[in-house]
Design an enzyme around this catalytic site. Structure first.
Site, short mmCIF file in Angstrom:
data_model
loop_
_atom_site.label_atom_id
_atom_site.label_comp_id
_atom_site.label_asym_id
_atom_site.label_seq_id
_atom_site.Cartn_x
_atom_site.Cartn_y
_atom_site.Cartn_z
CG MET A 90 7.34 7.60 -6.26
SD MET A 90 8.81 8.37 -5.53
CE MET A 90 8.87 9.91 -6.47
CD GLU A 91 3.26 4.44 -12.67
OE1 GLU A 91 2.73 3.40 -12.23
OE2 GLU A 91 2.65 5.30 -13.36
CD GLU A 104 5.56 -3.71 -2.16
OE1 GLU A 104 4.73 -4.61 -2.27
OE2 GLU A 104 5.76 -2.86 -3.06
CB CYS A 129 5.45 -7.45 -7.88
SG CYS A 129 6.83 -6.30 -7.68
CB CYS A 132 8.32 -5.75 -3.90
SG CYS A 132 8.07 -4.20 -4.76
#
Length: 294
Positions: A90-91, A104, A129, A132
Site C-alpha cells: 500500500m502506498e 509481507e 526486500c 521485510c
C-alpha cells in the site's frame, strides 16, 4: 465479487474458479481462507498447499494500492491454525514514502490482528526486500519461518537473513504475535474502546510506547490496528497502518472512513499523533481524535 478481483479471477484455472466463486461472492470477502476452505480448494483442484498458495497469489496482489509505483506485490501468510491471510503493498499519495506498507507486513499484520498465534510460512510473488526480512525476524516463528517464492525451492528466513540481528540480541523475550495485554482500561464509546484494545496488544518492547488506532466506516464497521515495533527500529509498523491494512483487505476504501481515534500515552517517548493525523488527512479523513492512556 469485489471488482478488484475480476481480472485475476478470470485468469485462474477453471476448477479453481469454480471452487472460489462462492467464497469471493461477497464484495467484503475478508481476504482470508479458513483451514476448511483451504482443504476444500485442495480437494477441488488437486493442488498441494504450496501450489495452491502460488495459484492464489494474483488475488492477493489484486488488493494492492500502488498509485505511485504501480508495482503490485501479493503475499499469503499461512497461520499455524490453518488459516491463510492475504496481504498486499500500500502506498499513500499525499503522505510520505515512510508510511508505505509492504505486502509481507500486510499479510503478517492481517494474521496478527486477526488473532493468529504464529506463522508457519509466507508465500510472496517477489523476493522479500531487506526491510521485510528484518520485519519477519521480529516474529515468534523467528528464523525458522518458511518463505516460498515462485520458481524457487522454499527456504527458511535464516537463509534470506544470514548473520541476523533481531530481538534476541537485545534480550527481548516477548516477540511479535505472542499474546500481550498491557492492561489499559477500556473507556469511552465503541471506537475509543477499540483503539485502547489495540494499544493493549501493542508490541513495543523497545520504546515502551503503546498505541492503537481505530477507524470507523460510514456503515459502522470498525477496523483497529496495533503498533508493532522492530529491533532495527525502521521496519516498525505504525498502528494506523495496521488499521488501514484491514480496511483495505476487507474491501473498504479510504472515503469510507468517517472517524478515527488514536490511543497513546501523553508522556510516551514516541508519539504517533502527528504522523497519524497527517496521513489520515492525506486520505481525506479530518475527524481524528486522541485518547490518552492512563
Amino acid at each position: 465479487m469485489h471488482p478488484r478481483f475480476q481480472t485475476a479471477f478470470a485468469q485462474l484455472a477453471d476448477n479453481l474458479q469454480s471452487a472460489l466463486a462462492p467464497i469471493l461472492a461477497d464484495k467484503h470477502f475478508p481476504a482470508l481462507l479458513t483451514g476448511e476452505q483451504v482443504s476444500s480448494l485442495k480437494s477441488a483442484t488437486g493442488l498441494d498447499e504450496d501450489a495452491l498458495a502460488f495459484a492464489l497469489l494474483p488475488l492477493a496482489a489484486a488488493c494492492a494500492r500502488t498509485p505511485l509505483s504501480n508495482f503490485n506485490v501479493g503475499a499469503i501468510a499461512r497461520g499455524v491454525s490453518g488459516t491463510w491471510y492475504f496481504g498486499a503493498n500500500m502506498e499513500f499519495i499525499g503522505a510520505t514514502m515512510q508510511q508505505t506498507v509492504h505486502a509481507e507486513q500486510s499479510a503478517i499484520s492481517h494474521a496478527w490482528l486477526s488473532g493468529e498465534k504464529a506463522l508457519a510460512a509466507i508465500t510472496v510473488n517477489y523476493t522479500p526486500c531487506g526491510h521485510c526480512r528484518q520485519f519477519m525476524n521480529e516474529l515468534n516463528s523467528g528464523l525458522d519461518l518458511r518463505i516460498h517464492l515462485p520458481g524457487r525451492e522454499a527456504h527458511a528466513l535464516r537463509d534470506y537473513l544470514p548473520d541476523a540481528f533481531g530481538p534476541k540480541d537485545l534480550e527481548i523475550k516477548t516477540l511479535l504475535m505472542d499474546e500481550q495485554d498491557h492492561g489499559f482500561a477500556l473507556t469511552g464509546d465503541a471506537l475509543s474502546q477499540a483503539a485502547i484494545a489495540a494499544a493493549n496488544r501493542s508490541h513495543m518492547p523497545y520504546s515502551k510506547s503503546p498505541s492503537g488506532v481505530a477507524l470507523e466506516c460510514k456503515d459502522g464497521r470498525i477496523f483497529s490496528g496495533s503498533y508493532a515495533e522492530n529491533a532495527a527500529f525502521n521496519p516498525t509498523l505504525p498502528p494506523l497502518q495496521g488499521a488501514l491494512i484491514l480496511l483495505n483487505l476487507k474491501g473498504y476504501d479510504y472515503p469510507d472512513i468517517q472517524r478515527a481515534i488514536l490511543a497513546e500515552k501523553a508522556d510516551a517517548p514516541l508519539i504517533q499523533w502527528d504522523a497519524t493525523a497527517a496521513t489520515l488527512k492525506a486520505l481525506g479523513c479530518n475527524t481524528i481524535d486522541r485518547v490518552l492512556l492512563g
